[in-house]
Design an enzyme around this catalytic site. Structure first.
Site, PDB file in Angstrom:
ATOM      1  N   CYS A 118      52.839   2.738  29.326  1.00  0.00           N
ATOM      2  CA  CYS A 118      54.202   3.161  28.951  1.00  0.00           C
ATOM      3  C   CYS A 118      55.250   2.076  29.200  1.00  0.00           C
ATOM      4  CB  CYS A 118      54.578   4.430  29.705  1.00  0.00           C
ATOM      5  SG  CYS A 118      53.472   5.796  29.306  1.00  0.00           S
ATOM      6  N   HIS A 246      62.280   5.045  29.525  1.00  0.00           N
ATOM      7  CA  HIS A 246      61.036   5.625  29.034  1.00  0.00           C
ATOM      8  C   HIS A 246      61.113   7.126  29.281  1.00  0.00           C
ATOM      9  CE1 HIS A 246      57.011   6.693  28.343  1.00  0.00           C
ATOM     10  NE2 HIS A 246      56.710   6.867  29.622  1.00  0.00           N
ATOM     11  N   ASN A 276      56.525  12.376  25.583  1.00  0.00           N
ATOM     12  CA  ASN A 276      56.288  11.003  26.047  1.00  0.00           C
ATOM     13  C   ASN A 276      55.517  10.250  24.955  1.00  0.00           C
ATOM     14  OD1 ASN A 276      55.294   8.682  27.246  1.00  0.00           O
ATOM     15  ND2 ASN A 276      54.756   9.672  29.180  1.00  0.00           N
TER      16      ASN A 276
END
Ligand code: COA
Length: 319
Positions: A118, A246, A276
């Site tokens: 990520c 993020h 996500n």
């Protein structure tokens, strides 16, 4: 150096919490309260490279003379943990399509993928920035493209509720002024068992995670990374116009906001609609914030991410 333009590709298919209630033992209420997510997008047809190309085309649609930009671009980095192939890289697949479509004589040459889960987009910008600095060329393409739907175990309620598919793109432009004020990049490889996706023969290939332990380390890492980039650039929380984080969990962002003393209203959040999307989440969010006119030229913005590895990173820049 500055961000010239951004673009995004968002798949059409919506998967809501109510849809997930039908496939695992969960509830819309639990998911919303624990994560902030209401729905996510799932890509059913396009590959990771095709999504990356769509995001790039969207970015190019916002500039004059895209062919001229492509001919003057040093390279392409795609941040992804879900590539179509181990090799060729997703970046090479995108470059191949660009050569054909635009009939390029001098296509981008430095094309490779970055795997930092990520945090991949932050790692990719850091690399592109440093490569471009020492080059004769003027532009660099940085993409985050992810298709987590293919590495998710749709029977595991602790992970399948979190992730979605998307791609985002930015193009860096070198000029007289450097708008990138500070970087903080980090990793700690001791926590493999908390978050990983196997690619060894005797294991299933799905994402595995000890969510509550990841949660605590994510808050610590993001907060300390944000404070580091601010300190390096001699800036204060109140100087920031927007944090583009993020998008992992709304509760993580609330706690990071508290720890860093940056009001939560300054965090751009779209997790409720997209979940996500790993390395795609920051460029997708940045693109959306720009399209909504929330970010304007010369605003101070802070990008920050945490992910498997563990990896993390933050970038402070003037838009
Ligand atoms: N629906 C309903 N209940 C669920 C559930 C779901 N989808 N997933 C887990 N639960 C249950 C657990 O089984 C547990 O039940 P128990 O108390 O009877 O044992 C309970 O909910 C609490 O589980 P826990 O894992 O402690 O929940 P949590 O508050 O930590 O939330 C996450 C779980 C995954 C949402 C949260 O830990 C998180 O977001 N972590 C970070 C993950 C992340 O961001 N990863 C990517 C990094 S980039």
């Amino acid at each position: 150096m500055k961000i010239l333009t951004c673009g995004a590709y968002i798949p059409n298919k919506v998967l809501t919490n109510l849809d997930l209630e039908k496939i695992v033992d969960t509830s819309d209420k639990w998911i919303k309260e624990r994560t902030g997510i209401e729905e996510r997008r799932i890509e059913e047809e396009k590959s990771t490279a095709s999504m990356a190309l769509e995001a790039l085309e969207n970015a190019l649609s916002k500039v004059d003379n895209p062919k001229n930009i492509l001919e003057n671009t040093l390279g392409i980095i795609v941040a992804t943990s879900t590539p179509d192939y181990l090799f060729p890289s997703t970046a090479c697949l995108v470059q191949g399509k660009l050569i054909e479509k635009y009939n390029l004589k001098n296509p981008p040459q430095v094309c490779f993928d970055i795997l930092a889960a990520c945090s991949g987009f932050i790692y990719a910008i850091y690399n592109a920035y440093n490569l471009l600095k020492h080059s004769e060329k003027k532009y660099f393409i940085v993409i985050g493209s992810e298709k987590y739907s293919k590495i998710i175990n749709w029977k595991d309620r602790t992970t399948c509720i979190l992730f979605g598919d998307a791609a985002g793109c930015t193009i860096l432009e070198k000029g007289d002024q450097d708008n990138f004020l500070s970087f903080d990049i980090g990793s700690d490889g001791r926590y493999k068992n908390l978050l990983y996706v196997p690619c060894v023969d005797d294991q299933d290939k799905y994402l595995k995670m000890k969510g509550n332990e990841v949660f605590k380390i994510a808050i610590r890492s993001l907060s300390s990374s944000i404070l580091k980039v601010l300190k390096k650039a001699n800036k204060k929380p109140e100087d920031i116009s927007y944090v583009i984080p993020h998008q992992a969990n709304i509760r993580i962002l609330k706690l990071v906001a508290e720890r860093t003393k940056i009001p939560l209203e300054k965090f751009f959040i779209n997790i409720e609609r997209l979940g996500n999307t790993s390395a795609a989440s920051i460029p997708v969010a940045m693109n959306e914030a720009i399209e909504k006119n929330l970010i304007k030229r010369d605003d101070l913005i802070l990008l920050t991410a945490f992910g498997g590895g563990f990896t993390w990173g933050s970038i402070l820049l003037k838009f």
